[in-house]
Design a protein around this motif. Structure first.
Motif, PDB file in Angstrom:
ATOM      1  N   ARG A 128      -1.421  -1.201  -4.060  1.00 32.25           N
ATOM      2  CA  ARG A 128      -2.588  -0.331  -3.932  1.00 32.25           C
ATOM      3  C   ARG A 128      -2.156   1.092  -3.572  1.00 32.25           C
ATOM      4  O   ARG A 128      -1.247   1.295  -2.767  1.00 32.25           O
ATOM      5  N   LEU A 129      -2.827   2.042  -4.162  1.00 37.28           N
ATOM      6  CA  LEU A 129      -2.573   3.460  -3.899  1.00 37.28           C
ATOM      7  C   LEU A 129      -3.731   4.009  -3.081  1.00 37.28           C
ATOM      8  O   LEU A 129      -4.902   3.867  -3.464  1.00 37.28           O
TER       9      LEU A 129
ATOM     10  N   VAL B 224       0.856  -1.188   0.000  1.00 36.72           N
ATOM     11  CA  VAL B 224       0.000   0.000   0.000  1.00 36.72           C
ATOM     12  C   VAL B 224       0.888   1.233   0.000  1.00 36.72           C
ATOM     13  O   VAL B 224       1.868   1.301   0.757  1.00 36.72           O
ATOM     14  N   LEU B 225       0.547   2.201  -0.855  1.00 38.32           N
ATOM     15  CA  LEU B 225       1.260   3.475  -0.909  1.00 38.32           C
ATOM     16  C   LEU B 225       0.259   4.599  -0.686  1.00 38.32           C
ATOM     17  O   LEU B 225      -0.744   4.690  -1.392  1.00 38.32           O
ATOM     18  N   ARG B 226       0.566   5.460   0.250  1.00 36.88           N
ATOM     19  CA  ARG B 226      -0.287   6.618   0.506  1.00 36.88           C
ATOM     20  C   ARG B 226       0.151   7.770  -0.378  1.00 36.88           C
ATOM     21  O   ARG B 226       1.344   7.962  -0.649  1.00 36.88           O
ATOM     22  N   THR B 227      -0.816   8.567  -0.854  1.00 35.80           N
ATOM     23  CA  THR B 227      -0.484   9.748  -1.647  1.00 35.80           C
ATOM     24  C   THR B 227      -1.449  10.873  -1.325  1.00 35.80           C
ATOM     25  O   THR B 227      -2.484  10.656  -0.684  1.00 35.80           O
ATOM     26  N   VAL B 228      -1.100  12.076  -1.767  1.00 38.51           N
ATOM     27  CA  VAL B 228      -2.003  13.223  -1.681  1.00 38.51           C
ATOM     28  C   VAL B 228      -2.150  13.812  -3.082  1.00 38.51           C
ATOM     29  O   VAL B 228      -1.247  13.702  -3.907  1.00 38.51           O
ATOM     30  N   SER B 229      -3.279  14.456  -3.306  1.00 39.68           N
ATOM     31  CA  SER B 229      -3.551  15.012  -4.633  1.00 39.68           C
ATOM     32  C   SER B 229      -3.060  16.438  -4.789  1.00 39.68           C
ATOM     33  O   SER B 229      -2.651  16.845  -5.875  1.00 39.68           O
ATOM     34  N   LEU B 230      -3.115  17.214  -3.719  1.00 43.14           N
ATOM     35  CA  LEU B 230      -2.771  18.636  -3.814  1.00 43.14           C
ATOM     36  C   LEU B 230      -1.491  18.966  -3.076  1.00 43.14           C
ATOM     37  O   LEU B 230      -0.616  19.634  -3.609  1.00 43.14           O
ATOM     38  N   GLY B 231      -1.361  18.508  -1.859  1.00 46.29           N
ATOM     39  CA  GLY B 231      -0.201  18.850  -1.043  1.00 46.29           C
ATOM     40  C   GLY B 231      -0.533  19.979  -0.093  1.00 46.29           C
ATOM     41  O   GLY B 231      -0.783  19.741   1.093  1.00 46.29           O
ATOM     42  N   PRO B 232      -0.572  21.236  -0.551  1.00 40.43           N
ATOM     43  CA  PRO B 232      -0.981  22.340   0.327  1.00 40.43           C
ATOM     44  C   PRO B 232      -2.465  22.227   0.684  1.00 40.43           C
ATOM     45  O   PRO B 232      -3.219  21.463   0.079  1.00 40.43           O
TER      46      PRO B 232
END
Length: 363
Positions: free
Chosen positions: A185-186, A141-149
């Motif tokens: 998985r993301l 599993v990898l965590r991500t963000v779409s925007l950041g700020p």
């Protein structure tokens, strides 16, 4: 807060069965109202952001030496009784990934990665390399963000938010074949950028068993959502979590929001954790206890509202009522020297770990 929200009622479990089956959780996830002990995570993991001060710190400290890489971080988390880690995987070489794998297996920890989404087609090769390295180290599993700020700080109109949505959708579509190739998985975090239903809408457009959610327990308050409503909305898609507790106070432009050790804030941690387990028995609970000054949520200013459409005072009022009723003096780090700040960070993490062992369902 309860999950009563007049303008955002608890949504029906849209596509939940289809999603869970595709994600290999199957009907098993739906079979238990109260999950038996063998489904309970024995130990909580730790997100690297819980050690934002100590991570690659320049402060010379004998008691709190810097974590220079994932292996340093992993060893410490194991020493204090955590069950795993979530850490960035950027620029991992093959030999380092194998070292991480060896240490992880020897210590008996799980590993989740944190990864950035590509901004354009030309960035996909780097993303592919990072996913491959993370998989080699043992992350599924990898965590991500779409925007950041934060949305209300980085975006200044609803048009800008629509552009962000389109870019996020494109990025997820670009990486889906990579995730499928490596069977990783993301998990997209609700990172003070997405309101819950907005994130669900994007996930349904991508329509992939490999892309789901990192449910952050507390971020939704910054976008005027009841955390239980957010959990009800996102739990059917959950792969991972950032578990945290939050405290609040008033200020002239809205309210202040601060992470506090688990059990010392206003969130119903047990209820949110139970929802996550109910929908995904394999979900991980990763502590994100960030030691910092309170965040300002300027919800009484015009600029805050420019990226929203269809959000009304009916959603603002309950949050302000909650703040008024639950306000407290929030922790600040302004007057701490470097060593004191490191000590405060460690104390906050260990208090949270102790709470999870004694109180939450994943003991």
């Amino acid at each position: 807060m309860t999950n009563s929200n007049p303008s955002n009622p608890t949504p029906p479990p849209l596509d939940r069965r289809k999603f869970l089956k595709a994600a290999s959780f199957g009907a098993l996830a739906m079979s238990f109202a109260h999950l038996p002990d063998f489904f309970k995570q024995e130990k909580m993991g730790i997100v690297v952001h819980s050690y934002g001060v100590r991570w690659q710190s320049k402060t010379a400290s004998d008691k709190y030496p810097a974590f220079m890489d994932a292996i340093d971080f992993m060893k410490h988390c194991h020493a204090i009784g955590a069950g795993g880690i979530q850490v960035g995987v950027r620029d991992w070489k093959e030999d380092f990934a194998k070292k991480v794998r060896d240490h992880r297996e020897r210590l008996g920890l799980y590993l989740e990665g944190s990864i950035a989404l590509p901004k354009k087609q030309g960035d996909v090769a780097s993303f592919d390399h990072e996913v491959k390295s993370a998989r080699e180290a043992g992350a599924s599993v990898l965590r991500t963000v779409s925007l950041g700020p934060r949305r209300y700080e980085a975006l200044h109109s609803y048009h800008e938010f629509q552009e962000f949505q389109n870019n996020a959708l494109t990025a997820l579509q670009l990486v889906e074949p990579v995730l499928k190739k490596y069977r990783v998985r993301l998990a997209v975090e609700n990172h003070k950028d997405w309101r819950a239903q907005e994130l669900v809408d994007i996930l349904k457009k991508v329509d992939s068993e490999w892309i789901g959610v990192t449910l952050d327990f507390g971020n939704s308050l910054a976008l005027l959502e009841d955390p239980l409503y957010t959990a009800n909305t996102l739990a059917p898609f959950v792969f991972s979590t950032h578990i945290k507790d939050m405290a609040v106070d008033q200020y002239e432009k809205g309210f202040l929001l601060s992470e506090v050790p688990l059990g010392q804030g206003i969130l119903d941690l047990q209820a949110i954790a139970r929802l996550c387990r109910q929908h995904n028995p394999k979900v991980t609970f990763n502590l994100e206890m960030i030691t910092r000054n309170p965040l300002e949520i300027p919800c009484l200013t015009h600029g805050y509202w420019t990226t929203f459409e269809g959000v009304s005072g009916m959603e603002l009022a309950p949050v302000l009522k909650l703040v008024r009723e639950k306000k407290t003096t929030l922790p600040r780090i302004d007057k701490l020297n470097a060593e004191e700040l490191l000590a405060e960070e460690e104390k906050n993490v260990t208090l949270s770990l102790d709470f999870s062992k004694n109180t939450l369902i994943f003991n």
